[in-house]
Design a protein around this motif. Structure first.
Motif, PDB file in Angstrom:
ATOM      1  N   ILE A 158       0.840  -1.207   0.000  1.00  0.00           N
ATOM      2  CA  ILE A 158       0.000   0.000   0.000  1.00  0.00           C
ATOM      3  C   ILE A 158       0.870   1.250   0.000  1.00  0.00           C
ATOM      4  N   PHE A 161       2.619   1.309  -3.729  1.00  0.00           N
ATOM      5  CA  PHE A 161       1.817   1.415  -4.940  1.00  0.00           C
ATOM      6  C   PHE A 161       0.609   2.344  -4.788  1.00  0.00           C
ATOM      7  N   GLN A 162       0.188   2.612  -3.561  1.00  0.00           N
ATOM      8  CA  GLN A 162      -0.972   3.486  -3.346  1.00  0.00           C
ATOM      9  C   GLN A 162      -0.645   4.534  -2.289  1.00  0.00           C
ATOM     10  N   TYR A 163       0.520   5.123  -2.461  1.00  0.00           N
ATOM     11  CA  TYR A 163       1.013   6.053  -1.442  1.00  0.00           C
ATOM     12  C   TYR A 163       0.094   7.265  -1.277  1.00  0.00           C
ATOM     13  N   SER A 164      -0.106   7.632  -0.037  1.00  0.00           N
ATOM     14  CA  SER A 164      -0.753   8.892   0.323  1.00  0.00           C
ATOM     15  C   SER A 164      -0.220   9.280   1.695  1.00  0.00           C
ATOM     16  N   LEU A 224     -10.185  -1.381  -4.816  1.00  0.00           N
ATOM     17  CA  LEU A 224      -9.223  -0.853  -3.851  1.00  0.00           C
ATOM     18  C   LEU A 224      -7.788  -1.334  -4.057  1.00  0.00           C
ATOM     19  N   LYS A 225      -7.585  -2.310  -4.938  1.00  0.00           N
ATOM     20  CA  LYS A 225      -6.252  -2.887  -5.183  1.00  0.00           C
ATOM     21  C   LYS A 225      -5.652  -3.430  -3.878  1.00  0.00           C
ATOM     22  N   LEU A 227      -5.081  -2.044  -1.102  1.00  0.00           N
ATOM     23  CA  LEU A 227      -5.808  -1.563   0.068  1.00  0.00           C
ATOM     24  C   LEU A 227      -6.962  -2.494   0.427  1.00  0.00           C
TER      25      LEU A 227
END
Length: 247
Positions: A158, A161-164, A224-225, A227
């Motif tokens: 997470i 690849f889905q950084y926040s 959500l991939k 996540l």
């Protein structure tokens, strides 16, 4: 030779777990996750191959558990150790650095990331219980080690690849990681009955919970991939607890 195919597949699981450990120790958590997932893939198919070839054996059962200790025990434990290093110090480190003279000067804080290795102990204990527990022939008592591993390995995926900023603030919070470690150890050995994804027949009526779970998994993964993985583990537990159906 055909009878050895399941054990060969299990050995590939062991190999993947060892490679994952080497990557995790070096700080490459993404490559570690890839090889862990590949190992879990082999873990699923060794049992299937054993059933299809009628090659189940006591040696195969023990080898499978030993493989799981490596791929779904040691590997996620080291990944959690490295995530805790990131949380406490802003960088990953090796055990040599942890026990160096500089680390000694830092004090007890330098050794707190070792809490992550509790996952190794809890996983090994869970697998030992599985081998002698006659209640777990068609389902599971406690969270299976591969499911727990997917939960732990989803965290670096997470982040990558889905950084926040929100994801980083949660995942790299030391109290979140310590809590996640303790929770996973509890879930692994909790007296909770969970269904297995083993289809004895393909009819919908006797496998409704499995089909519903798999459909929801696909939907969550598409939306959500990575996540989705923590939500899938939560969904698995909730469906097992509240949807009573033949296993």
């Amino acid at each position: 030779m055909l009878k050895q195919i399941p054990n060969i597949i299990t050995s590939l699981n062991i190999l993947c777990g060892c490679v994952a450990i080497l990557f995790a120790v070096s700080g490459d958590l993404i490559s570690a996750a890839f090889f862990v997932f590949l190992g879990i893939f082999f873990d699923f198919f060794d049992g299937l191959a054993a059933r299809l070839l009628k090659a189940q054996s006591e040696v195969g059962l023990q080898l499978d558990s030993l493989a799981d200790v490596i791929t779904s025990g040691v590997a996620p434990g080291i990944v959690m150790y490295q995530l805790l290093n990131l949380s406490f110090f802003g960088h990953m480190q090796t055990l040599t650095e942890t026990f160096s003279s500089e680390g000694w000067n830092v004090g007890i804080k330098n050794y707190l990331p070792l809490i992550g290795l509790m996952i190794v102990i809890a996983s090994a204990y869970r697998l030992a219980k599985f081998n002698v527990d006659t209640r777990q022939t068609s389902g599971f008592i406690g969270l299976p080690t591969p499911a727990n591993t997917l939960l732990i390995l989803s965290l670096p995926l997470i982040l990558h690849f889905q950084y926040s900023e929100l994801a980083e603030s949660i995942i790299l919070n030391k109290w979140f990681l310590i809590g996640m470690t303790l929770l996973s150890c509890i879930l692994l050995n909790a007296e909770i009955s969970l269904f297995a994804l083993k289809f004895k027949t393909w009819d919908f009526k006797s496998n409704v919970v499995r089909y519903v779970f798999l459909i929801l998994c696909v939907v969550l993964l598409v939306l959500l991939k990575f996540l989705a993985i923590p939500f899938i583990i939560l969904l698995y537990i909730l469906l097992s607890v509240f949807w009573k159906t033949p296993k």
